[in-house]
Enzyme design. Sequence first.
Site, PDB file in Angstrom:
ATOM      1  N   HIS A 227     119.418 -87.600 100.092  1.00 38.63           N
ATOM      2  CA  HIS A 227     117.992 -87.298 100.147  1.00 38.63           C
ATOM      3  C   HIS A 227     117.735 -85.949 100.802  1.00 38.63           C
ATOM      4  CE1 HIS A 227     113.799 -87.614  99.702  1.00 38.63           C
ATOM      5  NE2 HIS A 227     113.722 -87.094 100.904  1.00 38.63           N
ATOM      6  N   TYR A 231     115.739 -81.931  99.766  1.00 36.18           N
ATOM      7  CA  TYR A 231     114.905 -81.011 100.557  1.00 36.18           C
ATOM      8  C   TYR A 231     115.599 -79.688 100.829  1.00 36.18           C
ATOM      9  CZ  TYR A 231     111.619 -84.790 100.991  1.00 36.18           C
ATOM     10  OH  TYR A 231     110.731 -85.776 100.718  1.00 36.18           O
ATOM     11  N   HIS A 378     111.105 -87.987  87.075  1.00 35.92           N
ATOM     12  CA  HIS A 378     110.681 -87.560  88.428  1.00 35.92           C
ATOM     13  C   HIS A 378     111.438 -86.318  88.873  1.00 35.92           C
ATOM     14  CE1 HIS A 378     110.164 -87.551  92.785  1.00 35.92           C
ATOM     15  NE2 HIS A 378     111.443 -87.830  92.967  1.00 35.92           N
ATOM     16  N   PHE A 379     112.771 -86.349  88.740  1.00 36.11           N
ATOM     17  CA  PHE A 379     113.457 -85.196  89.325  1.00 36.11           C
ATOM     18  C   PHE A 379     113.491 -83.980  88.402  1.00 36.11           C
ATOM     19  CE2 PHE A 379     117.414 -87.726  88.225  1.00 36.11           C
ATOM     20  CZ  PHE A 379     117.998 -86.834  87.353  1.00 36.11           C
ATOM     21  N   HIS A 380     113.109 -84.179  87.138  1.00 38.15           N
ATOM     22  CA  HIS A 380     112.945 -82.963  86.333  1.00 38.15           C
ATOM     23  C   HIS A 380     111.615 -82.271  86.637  1.00 38.15           C
ATOM     24  CE1 HIS A 380     116.611 -84.200  84.300  1.00 38.15           C
ATOM     25  NE2 HIS A 380     116.677 -82.950  83.877  1.00 38.15           N
ATOM     26  N   ARG A 443     118.335 -95.002  82.743  1.00 40.96           N
ATOM     27  CA  ARG A 443     118.833 -93.638  82.927  1.00 40.96           C
ATOM     28  C   ARG A 443     120.343 -93.682  82.830  1.00 40.96           C
ATOM     29  NH1 ARG A 443     118.989 -92.238  89.420  1.00 40.96           N
ATOM     30  NH2 ARG A 443     119.917 -90.337  88.591  1.00 40.96           N
ATOM     31  N   ARG A 444     120.991 -92.530  82.806  1.00 38.43           N
ATOM     32  CA  ARG A 444     122.448 -92.424  82.814  1.00 38.43           C
ATOM     33  C   ARG A 444     123.066 -93.356  81.786  1.00 38.43           C
ATOM     34  NH1 ARG A 444     124.091 -91.895  89.192  1.00 38.43           N
ATOM     35  NH2 ARG A 444     123.940 -89.649  89.127  1.00 38.43           N
TER      36      ARG A 444
HETATM   37 FE1  HAS Z   1     112.567 -87.773  94.832  1.00 39.94          FE
HETATM   38  C1  HAS Z   1     114.812 -89.995  93.437  1.00 39.94           C
HETATM   39  C2  HAS Z   1     111.088 -90.320  96.552  1.00 39.94           C
HETATM   40  C3  HAS Z   1     110.468 -85.510  96.390  1.00 39.94           C
HETATM   41  C4  HAS Z   1     114.540 -85.177  93.718  1.00 39.94           C
HETATM   42  N1  HAS Z   1     114.320 -87.605  93.762  1.00 39.94           N
HETATM   43  C5  HAS Z   1     115.073 -88.644  93.271  1.00 39.94           C
HETATM   44  C6  HAS Z   1     116.223 -88.127  92.586  1.00 39.94           C
HETATM   45  C7  HAS Z   1     116.161 -86.754  92.693  1.00 39.94           C
HETATM   46  C8  HAS Z   1     114.961 -86.452  93.430  1.00 39.94           C
HETATM   47  C9  HAS Z   1     117.176 -85.758  92.175  1.00 39.94           C
HETATM   48  O1  HAS Z   1     111.745 -93.202  97.315  1.00 39.94           O
HETATM   49  C10 HAS Z   1     117.295 -88.947  91.854  1.00 39.94           C
HETATM   50  C11 HAS Z   1     118.502 -89.186  92.665  1.00 39.94           C
HETATM   51  C12 HAS Z   1     119.509 -89.949  91.847  1.00 39.94           C
HETATM   52  O2  HAS Z   1     120.259 -89.308  91.094  1.00 39.94           O
HETATM   53  O3  HAS Z   1     119.518 -91.188  91.915  1.00 39.94           O
HETATM   54  N2  HAS Z   1     111.028 -87.896  96.159  1.00 39.94           N
HETATM   55  C13 HAS Z   1     110.572 -89.034  96.735  1.00 39.94           C
HETATM   56  C14 HAS Z   1     109.454 -88.728  97.616  1.00 39.94           C
HETATM   57  C15 HAS Z   1     109.272 -87.363  97.558  1.00 39.94           C
HETATM   58  C16 HAS Z   1     110.287 -86.851  96.661  1.00 39.94           C
HETATM   59  C17 HAS Z   1     108.650 -89.682  98.437  1.00 39.94           C
HETATM   60  N3  HAS Z   1     112.493 -85.743  94.994  1.00 39.94           N
HETATM   61  C18 HAS Z   1     111.564 -85.015  95.694  1.00 39.94           C
HETATM   62  C19 HAS Z   1     111.889 -83.615  95.625  1.00 39.94           C
HETATM   63  C20 HAS Z   1     113.038 -83.518  94.861  1.00 39.94           C
HETATM   64  C21 HAS Z   1     113.397 -84.861  94.483  1.00 39.94           C
HETATM   65  C22 HAS Z   1     111.092 -82.515  96.270  1.00 39.94           C
HETATM   66  C23 HAS Z   1     113.841 -82.329  94.467  1.00 39.94           C
HETATM   67  C24 HAS Z   1     113.605 -81.103  94.791  1.00 39.94           C
HETATM   68  N4  HAS Z   1     112.857 -89.755  94.935  1.00 39.94           N
HETATM   69  C25 HAS Z   1     112.167 -90.625  95.740  1.00 39.94           C
HETATM   70  C26 HAS Z   1     112.767 -91.970  95.639  1.00 39.94           C
HETATM   71  C27 HAS Z   1     113.826 -91.875  94.746  1.00 39.94           C
HETATM   72  C28 HAS Z   1     113.860 -90.484  94.334  1.00 39.94           C
HETATM   73  C29 HAS Z   1     112.350 -93.188  96.334  1.00 39.94           C
HETATM   74  C30 HAS Z   1     114.786 -92.998  94.330  1.00 39.94           C
HETATM   75  C31 HAS Z   1     114.373 -93.620  93.063  1.00 39.94           C
HETATM   76  C32 HAS Z   1     115.364 -94.651  92.621  1.00 39.94           C
HETATM   77  O4  HAS Z   1     115.033 -95.844  92.695  1.00 39.94           O
HETATM   78  O5  HAS Z   1     116.472 -94.306  92.208  1.00 39.94           O
HETATM   79  C33 HAS Z   1     108.237 -86.562  98.357  1.00 39.94           C
HETATM   80  O6  HAS Z   1     108.897 -85.560  99.081  1.00 39.94           O
HETATM   81  C34 HAS Z   1     107.172 -85.965  97.502  1.00 39.94           C
HETATM   82  C35 HAS Z   1     106.075 -85.328  98.350  1.00 39.94           C
HETATM   83  C36 HAS Z   1     105.291 -84.334  97.545  1.00 39.94           C
HETATM   84  C37 HAS Z   1     103.970 -84.300  97.420  1.00 39.94           C
HETATM   85  C38 HAS Z   1     103.344 -83.252  96.544  1.00 39.94           C
HETATM   86  C39 HAS Z   1     102.624 -82.142  97.330  1.00 39.94           C
HETATM   87  C40 HAS Z   1     102.148 -81.087  96.382  1.00 39.94           C
HETATM   88  C41 HAS Z   1     102.291 -79.752  96.557  1.00 39.94           C
HETATM   89  C42 HAS Z   1     101.834 -78.814  95.465  1.00 39.94           C
HETATM   90  C43 HAS Z   1     100.458 -78.225  95.742  1.00 39.94           C
HETATM   91  C44 HAS Z   1      99.960 -77.531  94.517  1.00 39.94           C
HETATM   92  C45 HAS Z   1      99.176 -76.431  94.509  1.00 39.94           C
HETATM   93  C46 HAS Z   1      98.742 -75.877  93.204  1.00 39.94           C
HETATM   94  C47 HAS Z   1      98.691 -75.760  95.731  1.00 39.94           C
HETATM   95  C48 HAS Z   1     103.078 -85.265  98.112  1.00 39.94           C
HETATM   96  C49 HAS Z   1     102.890 -79.168  97.791  1.00 39.94           C
HETATM   97  C50 HAS Z   1      97.283 -76.183  93.006  1.00 39.94           C
HETATM   98  C51 HAS Z   1      96.794 -75.830  91.650  1.00 39.94           C
HETATM   99  C52 HAS Z   1      96.111 -76.596  90.801  1.00 39.94           C
HETATM  100  C53 HAS Z   1      95.706 -76.072  89.481  1.00 39.94           C
HETATM  101  C54 HAS Z   1      95.723 -77.993  91.095  1.00 39.94           C
HETATM  102 CU    CU Z   2     115.179 -89.361  98.191  1.00 36.17          CU
END
Ligand code: HAS
Ligand code: CU
Length: 553
Positions: A227, A231, A378-380, A443-444
Site C-alpha cells: 500500500h 503512495y 481503480h488502479f488504472h 481480474r488477473r
Molecule cells: Fe487503491 C487497490 C483503497 C488510492 C493503487 N489501489 C489498489 C491497487 C492499486 C491501487 C495498484 O481499500 C491494486 C493492488 C493489487 O494489485 O491488488 N486506494 C484506496 C484508497 C485510496 C487509494 C482508500 N490506490 C490509490 C492510489 C493508487 C492506488 C493513489 C496509485 C497511485 N486500493 C484501495 C483498496 C484496494 C486498492 C482497499 C484493495 C482492493 C482489493 O480488494 O483488492 C485513497 O488514497 C484515495 C484518496 C483520494 C481521494 C481523491 C482526492 C482528489 C484529488 C483531486 C482533486 C481534483 C482537482 C481537479 C483539484 C479522496 C486530490 C478539479 C477539477 C474539476 C474539473 C472538478
Molecule cells: Cu492500498
Amino acid sequence: MSHTNSMTKVDRRDAKLAMAHIYVAFISLLLGGLAGLLQVFVRSGQFTLPAGIGYYQVLTVHGVLLGLILTTFFIYGFQIASVSRTSGTFTASQRRLGWIGFWLMTIGTAASATMVLLNKATVLYTFYAPLKAHWIFYLGLTLVVVGSWVGGAGQILRYVQWRKENKGSGQRSPLLSFMVVVNNLMWFVATLGVAASVLIQLLPWSLGLIERVDVALSRTLFWYFGHALVYFWLLPAYMVWYVIIPKVIGGKIFSDSLARLSFMLFLLFSIPVGIHHQLTEPGIDGTWKFIQVVLTFAVIVPSLMTAFSMFAMFELRGRELGGKGLFGWFKKLPWKDARFFVPFIGMVAFIPGGAGGIVNASYQMNQLIHNTIWVTGHFHLTIATAVVLTYFGAAFWLIPHLTGRTLTKSLNNLSNFAGILWATGMTIMSSAMHIAGLIGAPRRSDYSEYGGASQAYDWIPYQIAQAVGGTILFIAILVIMYIVVKLAWFAPKGEEEFPIGDVHELSGPTPAILENFKVWLVILVALILFAYTVPIIDIISNSPAGSKGYQLW
Ligand code: HAS
Ligand code: CU
C-alpha cells in the site's frame, strides 16, 4: 523563499544522472504498454498469443515494467532533479550514491526481466507466495530495492547538507526537497517489509534451502509494503501539483504548512493500512482488519486536503485574472499549456479514482469488488492516469530542462493531444472495467467462457470495450514516446525552466514541528507496531505448515 530564484540552471552532472533514470522509465513505458495492448486483445476473445507465450507471462511483464520499474525510475529521475534544483548541486559523493543506486536498480531490472521473459517467473507484479519464481527473479528485485536505498540516501544527504548550511537562518527547508525526503523515508520503512519477505522467505525457498513458506505471512509482508508503494507513486505527482503547477499557472502555493502537513500525514498513515488488501483473507482477525480500515480512512484525509488546496490555488489565480462569479475563474486557467493541462487531466481522473478507493476500503463493500476487474479499473484511474499523466506533464518540461532544449509550441500541442487521447482511451477502458467488475468479471484472468456460463457472456461486451480503450491508450503511448525522443535529442536548443512556485502571502509561517522528522518517525513506528504486531503474531503462531509453492504456468 529566496532559494527559488537562484540556481535556475541545472548542473550538467546532476542532469545526466536524472536523465539516465528517465531513459529507463520511458523504455519501460513502451515495452510495458505493448504488453498491456496484447492483454486487452487476448481478453477480447478475438486474439491468441503467438509462440506459446502465456497470458500471465505478459501480465507479469506489464505489471512489473509499469508498476515497479517505470514508476521507480521516473520518480528517482524527477526527485534527483528536484533536490538539485531546490537544495543545490549534489556533492561528488552524493552523486556517486545516485549512480551506484542507478546501476544496482538497472542490473536488477535486467536480471528479473530476463527471468520473466524466459517464463521462469510468471508470478505477477505482486510476486508473493505460493507462486514460486526462479531465484534470479527475487535476487533482481532485491537489487532494485537495495539500489533504491542507496540512490535515495544520496538525495536525503543533499537535503541534510542544506539544513546544516542553513542552520539558525530561521528559514524552512525548500518545500520540494522536503517532500522528496518524506517520500524516501516512507519508501525505506515500507520496503523493509518486502525485503524481509524476499530475504527470509522467497529467496531461500526458491534456492531450495527451505521447503515451505508461510503464505499468509508472505502476503502480509508484501501488503505492508504494497500500500505504501502506491503512495510512493502518488507523492511525486503531489509534488508537481503542490509546487510546480502554481508556478506554471502564474499563481502561488496556497499554503506551505498545509502541503507539509499533508505529506507528514502520508508518512504516518501509508504503512499501517496494508491489510485493506487482505480483507477477504482468512487468518487475520476481523478486529484488526477493522482497525486498518479505520486507519485507511485516515489516509484519505491528506488527499482531501490536497484537493482543497488545488481548488483554492486555481480559484485564487483565476480571480486574479478577472474571473467573475462562482465558476468564472475556471475559464481563466492556461488550458493550452501542456505543463498544466496534462497533469490537470490527472487531477480530474483522481476524483473517481479516489472515490473508488474509498469503496474498496469500505470493509463490507470490499467483498463485492475484491479480485474483480473493478480493482483493475481503480488502479488504472489512480496510478495509470492521475499519477502517470502528471509524470508525463512533468517530463515535457523536465526532459528539455535537463538536456538543454525547449518544449516547442508544436510539441506542446502534441502533448495536449496525447493527454486527450489518454483520457479518452482510459475513460472507455476503465469504465468498462468498473462495470464488468460489478457484474463479477474476475481480474488477473485469461480469456475464458467458463464452460458456457451465461454470466461470463455478459462480460464480453465490456472486454471488447477494454480492447478499444486499450488500443487508444497504446496509440497515446506511441505519441508520448515520439515527444520524449524529440525532447531528449532533437528539439531546438534552449533553456526550459524548472518551475517552482512561491508561497501565497496569505499563507502564515510554517510551524517548525513540521520539519521535525524525529517526532513523526516515532509516531510512525508506534502506529506500525500497533497495527501489525498482533496480526503478525497470530499468523506466525496459527498458520498451517506452509506451501511448497506452485508453478502454474
Ligand atoms: Fe487503491 C487497490 C483503497 C488510492 C493503487 N489501489 C489498489 C491497487 C492499486 C491501487 C495498484 O481499500 C491494486 C493492488 C493489487 O494489485 O491488488 N486506494 C484506496 C484508497 C485510496 C487509494 C482508500 N490506490 C490509490 C492510489 C493508487 C492506488 C493513489 C496509485 C497511485 N486500493 C484501495 C483498496 C484496494 C486498492 C482497499 C484493495 C482492493 C482489493 O480488494 O483488492 C485513497 O488514497 C484515495 C484518496 C483520494 C481521494 C481523491 C482526492 C482528489 C484529488 C483531486 C482533486 C481534483 C482537482 C481537479 C483539484 C479522496 C486530490 C478539479 C477539477 C474539476 C474539473 C472538478
Ligand atoms: Cu492500498
